[in-house]
Scaffold this motif. Structure first.
Motif, short mmCIF file in Angstrom:
data_model
loop_
_atom_site.label_atom_id
_atom_site.label_comp_id
_atom_site.label_asym_id
_atom_site.label_seq_id
_atom_site.Cartn_x
_atom_site.Cartn_y
_atom_site.Cartn_z
N LEU A 107 9.50 -51.63 60.08
CA LEU A 107 8.99 -50.21 60.52
C LEU A 107 9.48 -50.41 61.82
CD1 LEU A 107 7.51 -47.85 59.95
CD2 LEU A 107 5.48 -49.17 60.76
N ASN A 134 11.60 -52.72 52.40
CA ASN A 134 12.33 -52.99 53.70
C ASN A 134 11.69 -52.25 54.63
OD1 ASN A 134 14.10 -54.94 52.88
ND2 ASN A 134 15.76 -53.62 52.27
N ALA A 135 11.43 -50.79 54.54
CA ALA A 135 10.74 -49.89 55.74
C ALA A 135 9.54 -50.76 56.10
CB ALA A 135 10.66 -48.64 55.10
N LYS A 136 8.99 -51.20 55.35
CA LYS A 136 7.45 -51.75 55.61
C LYS A 136 7.70 -52.92 56.50
CE LYS A 136 4.28 -52.21 52.51
NZ LYS A 136 3.47 -52.21 51.19
N ILE A 140 13.32 -43.17 53.16
CA ILE A 140 12.49 -44.31 52.36
C ILE A 140 12.64 -44.02 50.75
CG2 ILE A 140 10.47 -45.64 52.47
CD1 ILE A 140 10.33 -44.78 55.46
N THR A 197 19.65 -51.87 54.92
CA THR A 197 19.68 -50.52 54.77
C THR A 197 21.02 -50.04 54.13
OG1 THR A 197 20.71 -50.29 56.81
CG2 THR A 197 18.28 -50.03 57.09
N TRP A 249 16.42 -46.68 53.21
CA TRP A 249 15.60 -47.95 53.26
C TRP A 249 14.73 -47.99 52.02
CZ3 TRP A 249 15.60 -50.96 57.81
CH2 TRP A 249 16.00 -50.22 58.79
N VAL A 295 12.98 -48.89 61.73
CA VAL A 295 13.10 -47.80 61.15
C VAL A 295 12.88 -46.71 62.26
CG1 VAL A 295 12.05 -46.21 59.37
CG2 VAL A 295 12.26 -48.61 58.92
N GLN A 331 15.54 -41.20 58.65
CA GLN A 331 15.69 -42.34 58.00
C GLN A 331 14.65 -42.06 56.71
OE1 GLN A 331 17.19 -45.16 59.36
NE2 GLN A 331 17.64 -43.39 60.85
#
Length: 93
Positions: free
Chosen positions: A25, A20-22, A39, A2, A16, A28, A37
């Motif tokens: 998760l 990276n978010a996937k 994305i 992040t 993110w 996040v 947050q």
């Protein structure tokens, strides 16, 4: 990873990448409890994850339409409005 960028009104905002978010998760969502947050996709902000509490607070209706209109600075103004009297459009098939 992040990018811990700070927005002026939201000190816990993180950014993110979509990948990276996937992959993270759960993290996040956990961090969304303390701040939005962001994305990004292709380097540009694309979505924001916020807590359910924050979403409810931001989207809560703040009175009725009638209350809004009664609170208007134009309430009681003697406005003269002209309406167009066009014929209705034909119905589409």
């Amino acid at each position: 990873m992040t990018d811990h960028s700070t927005a002026p009104d939201s000190p816990a905002t993180d950014t993110w990448t979509l990948a990276n978010a996937k992959a993270r998760l759960s993290e996040v969502i956990d961090r969304a409890q303390t701040g939005p947050q962001i994305i990004t996709r292709h380097g540009k902000p694309n979505a924001v994850v916020v807590s359910a509490e924050e979403w409810s607070r931001k989207t809560a209706r703040k009175g009725t339409l009638a209350e809004f209109l009664l609170a208007s600075p134009l309430h009681g103004a003697d406005l003269k409005l002209e309406r167009m009297h066009d014929v209705p459009r034909d119905e589409m098939p």
